[in-house]
Design a protein around this motif. Structure first.
Motif, PDB file in Angstrom:
ATOM      1  N   ILE A 143      11.332  -6.492 -10.642  1.00  0.00           N
ATOM      2  CA  ILE A 143      10.157  -5.641 -10.443  1.00  0.00           C
ATOM      3  C   ILE A 143      10.589  -4.198 -10.689  1.00  0.00           C
ATOM      4  N   ALA A 144       9.980  -3.542 -11.664  1.00  0.00           N
ATOM      5  CA  ALA A 144      10.362  -2.170 -11.997  1.00  0.00           C
ATOM      6  C   ALA A 144       9.119  -1.321 -12.203  1.00  0.00           C
ATOM      7  N   THR A 145       9.134  -0.109 -11.665  1.00  0.00           N
ATOM      8  CA  THR A 145       8.013   0.807 -11.868  1.00  0.00           C
ATOM      9  C   THR A 145       7.910   1.160 -13.349  1.00  0.00           C
ATOM     10  N   ALA A 146       6.707   0.985 -13.898  1.00  0.00           N
ATOM     11  CA  ALA A 146       6.485   1.274 -15.315  1.00  0.00           C
ATOM     12  C   ALA A 146       5.820   2.634 -15.513  1.00  0.00           C
ATOM     13  N   SER A 147       4.865   2.968 -14.651  1.00  0.00           N
ATOM     14  CA  SER A 147       4.189   4.265 -14.783  1.00  0.00           C
ATOM     15  C   SER A 147       3.454   4.599 -13.493  1.00  0.00           C
ATOM     16  N   ILE A 148       3.353   5.901 -13.217  1.00  0.00           N
ATOM     17  CA  ILE A 148       2.588   6.427 -12.090  1.00  0.00           C
ATOM     18  C   ILE A 148       1.826   7.650 -12.586  1.00  0.00           C
ATOM     19  N   SER A 149       0.547   7.723 -12.292  1.00  0.00           N
ATOM     20  CA  SER A 149      -0.216   8.882 -12.740  1.00  0.00           C
ATOM     21  C   SER A 149      -1.313   9.224 -11.748  1.00  0.00           C
ATOM     22  N   LEU A 150      -1.675  10.493 -11.711  1.00  0.00           N
ATOM     23  CA  LEU A 150      -2.775  10.992 -10.893  1.00  0.00           C
ATOM     24  C   LEU A 150      -3.505  12.025 -11.734  1.00  0.00           C
ATOM     25  N   SER A 151      -4.787  11.805 -11.976  1.00  0.00           N
ATOM     26  CA  SER A 151      -5.522  12.702 -12.868  1.00  0.00           C
ATOM     27  C   SER A 151      -6.925  12.959 -12.338  1.00  0.00           C
ATOM     28  N   PRO A 152      -7.428  14.181 -12.531  1.00  0.00           N
ATOM     29  CA  PRO A 152      -8.801  14.496 -12.101  1.00  0.00           C
ATOM     30  C   PRO A 152      -9.824  13.840 -13.026  1.00  0.00           C
TER      31      PRO A 152
END
Length: 238
Positions: free
Chosen positions: A90-99
């Motif tokens: 299990i590996a983090t692929a992407s994290i994002s926070l956008s308006p």
């Protein structure tokens, strides 16, 4: 199996291949040089599937969106571990926070909320059980799933078999051209490996949507994947 004939080069000197003459230039062998590019192909059944599973949440504020996303993703990770998926897979692929914006005519954009996304890459070492894991993921809150990419976990032996096949194909084609030209294959002058396919070429992503029935789970079919090696072989014909 794909084979291309690159070139035929005639030579007249009677000295060994790649020797140097008095002027420092290469001296060609007494014979005809034939360059063949060949690809050896074999098929194997993939034993590993990799897909991406994620959580997308929206909320009026960035903090709310992030908090909801983190809580939902924690349940997804717990579901993976309960299904027997090891931490190393299990590996983090992407994290994002956008308006998120609302646009109006002749008006500046207005922020209406925020969207948080967290995606992990999951490796299944038992493809036959991956359908049940997918169903568990959706039940735990995963709302963005795509894949799979099927591959061979240990491709070294398959690649070696493809290399052997590539040499055989190159030799057979060289014999064919030598016979057509009234010559014979004397020896191989050089072999250069030009590329390989380890059996993990990505397939078009397939979005997964859980069936209406709560007890249903998708079936993942491994099929076969191609492993190939391309080589360039130079033969001396006489």
């Amino acid at each position: 199996m794909r084979i291309l004939i690159a070139s035929l080069m005639l030579a007249s000197a009677a000295t060994p291949a790649f020797a140097q003459n008095a002027m420092g230039g290469p001296v060609l062998p007494d014979g005809t040089l034939l360059d063949v590019v060949a690809t050896g192909d074999i098929t194997r059944v993939p034993d590993v599937a990799t897909l991406r599973a994620g959580v997308v949440t929206q909320a009026p504020t960035a903090t709310e969106a992030s908090t909801q996303n983190a809580n939902q993703m924690a349940r997804v990770i717990a579901a993976l571990r309960s299904a027997g998926i090891a931490n190393r897979d299990i590996a983090t692929a992407s994290i994002s926070l956008s308006p998120q914006y609302r646009y109006g005519d002749n008006q500046p954009p207005v922020i209406t909320g925020y969207q948080a996304t967290n995606t992990v890459s999951v490796k299944f070492r038992d493809i036959s059980k991956s359908g049940n894991v997918l169903d568990a993921l959706v039940k735990a809150g995963a709302n963005q799933i795509d894949g799979p990419q099927l591959s061979i976990d240990q491709p070294a032996a398959a690649l070696d078999a493809a290399r052997v096949d590539a040499v055989k194909q190159a030799r057979a084609r060289a014999e064919l051209y030598a016979q057509a030209a009234g010559l014979r294959v004397d020896r191989i002058v050089s072999i250069n490996e030009q590329g390989e396919n380890r059996g993990d070429q990505p397939r078009p992503p397939v979005l997964y949507a859980r069936a209406m029935k709560a007890d249903s789970a998708p079936e993942m079919m491994a099929g076969e994947t191609e492993v190939s090696v391309t080589i360039a072989v130079r033969f001396l014909l006489k």
